[in-house]
Design an enzyme around this catalytic site. Structure first.
Site, short mmCIF file in Angstrom:
data_model
loop_
_atom_site.label_atom_id
_atom_site.label_comp_id
_atom_site.label_asym_id
_atom_site.label_seq_id
_atom_site.Cartn_x
_atom_site.Cartn_y
_atom_site.Cartn_z
N SER A 64 -58.14 69.42 -1.01
CA SER A 64 -57.73 70.77 -1.44
C SER A 64 -56.88 71.53 -0.42
O SER A 64 -55.82 71.08 -0.03
CB SER A 64 -58.99 71.56 -1.80
OG SER A 64 -58.65 72.72 -2.53
N ASP B 248 -61.17 67.69 -12.97
CA ASP B 248 -60.21 68.56 -12.28
C ASP B 248 -58.86 68.47 -12.99
O ASP B 248 -58.07 67.58 -12.72
CB ASP B 248 -60.08 68.14 -10.81
CG ASP B 248 -59.16 69.07 -10.02
OD1 ASP B 248 -58.63 70.02 -10.61
OD2 ASP B 248 -58.99 68.83 -8.81
N HIS C 171 -63.14 69.65 -9.06
CA HIS C 171 -62.18 69.69 -7.96
C HIS C 171 -62.75 69.16 -6.65
O HIS C 171 -62.12 68.32 -6.00
CB HIS C 171 -61.68 71.13 -7.80
CG HIS C 171 -60.64 71.28 -6.74
ND1 HIS C 171 -59.46 70.53 -6.73
CD2 HIS C 171 -60.58 72.07 -5.65
CE1 HIS C 171 -58.74 70.87 -5.67
NE2 HIS C 171 -59.40 71.79 -5.00
#
Length: 291
Positions: A185, A239, A266
């Site tokens: 991320s 995700d 995610h």
């Protein structure tokens, strides 16, 4: 029998046949025993969905058949293997205090250095909590998870243009040798410039890249083709935002292969650590075998 009786019997037969057909349809469509979902963790790990990802990743030189993590590696050791270490990092003439969690393998030989970054809502502690650091150390690798500048126990910050240089300075301060970089991320804003500001020499800085739906992947789409760094692209099955976007961009890396983590969003490594650890174990095993 009277005509009315025959009609009643016919009606009963029709109703019974209808009920039977309905039960049969429900049985065939019913999702089945939820325990069957566990087989996803033992079946061979294959890239799923995203047809483009399948086609463009066939040439990944590092890929080979995956195996299960040996039982002795899964059962050994505890959190006492992980040490908290504050590292002094020099960047742009300034000294930064960076908090890390480190796990070293037992014995004198270290196969790989592995650097774990984190997402915006997370810290290095997540890698401790799900057992990643100890597992990697038991596999014979040095594992270091960092609280990135401005996160967790690292209060010192860096400006955006210096994020890639920060990773380079951190690697130097940690005395790591071409570490495999695991980057979920938000940490993509650190790992991507570290590797791809100079894509042709990415392998001089890292032996492998494992991004988990990182941000900022579109920044380097024009230069990915210049890098041959072994890359395992990971994203969660659920995700549908950063996972899909990062795959679309990162698949342009010539030596990459995508893998989807089932039943995960995610933060796929946190949602399904068992599956993620199998991916990580095999990637590190393969990278270590190709010096």
């Amino acid at each position: 029998m009277s005509p009315s009786g025959i009609q009643v019997n016919k009606l009963c037969i029709v109703l019974i046949a209808g009920v039977f057909a309905g039960v049969l349809v429900i049985y065939r469509l019913w999702p089945g025993d939820s325990s069957k979902g566990d087989t996803k963790l033992t079946e061979p790990v294959e890239e799923q969905k995203m047809a483009a990802g399948k086609e463009e990743s066939k040439a990944a030189s590092w890929y080979t058949e995956f195996v299960d993590i040996p039982a002795d590696l899964l059962s050994g050791g505890g959190d006492d293997q992980v040490k908290e270490v504050v590292v002094q990092v020099t960047l742009n003439g300034k000294s930064l205090k960076i908090f890390t969690r480190q796990a070293n393998p037992k014995g004198s030989e270290t196969h790989l250095d592995v650097l774990f970054l984190h997402g915006q809502a997370f810290t290095s502690k997540n890698w401790l909590d799900i057992g990643t650091l100890n597992l990697v150390a038991r596999c014979g690798h040095r594992a270091v998870a960092v609280d990135l500048p401005g996160y967790g126990k690292t209060t010192d910050g860096v400006d955006s243009p210096s994020k890639g240089a920060f990773i380079g300075a951190l690697v130097k301060a940690l005395k790591m040798t071409r570490p495999v970089v695991v980057s979920p991320s938000m940490s993509g804003s650190f790992s991507l410039p570290f590797l791809f500001d100079q894509p042709e020499t990415a392998e001089d800085r890292s032996r492998g890249y494992l991004p988990v739906a990182p941000v900022a992947t579109s920044t380097y789409t024009q230069v990915y083709s210049k890098s041959k760094i072994p890359t395992m692209i990971v994203y969660g099955e659920k995700d549908e935002s950063l996972g899909a976007t990062s795959l679309k961009n990162l698949i342009k890396l010539p030596n990459s292969k995508p893998f989807v983590v089932p039943d995960a969003g995610h933060p796929a490594y946190i949602n399904n650590p068992t599956f993620f650890h199998r991916l990580l174990y095999n990637f590190l095993k393969i990278i270590a075998a190709h010096k």
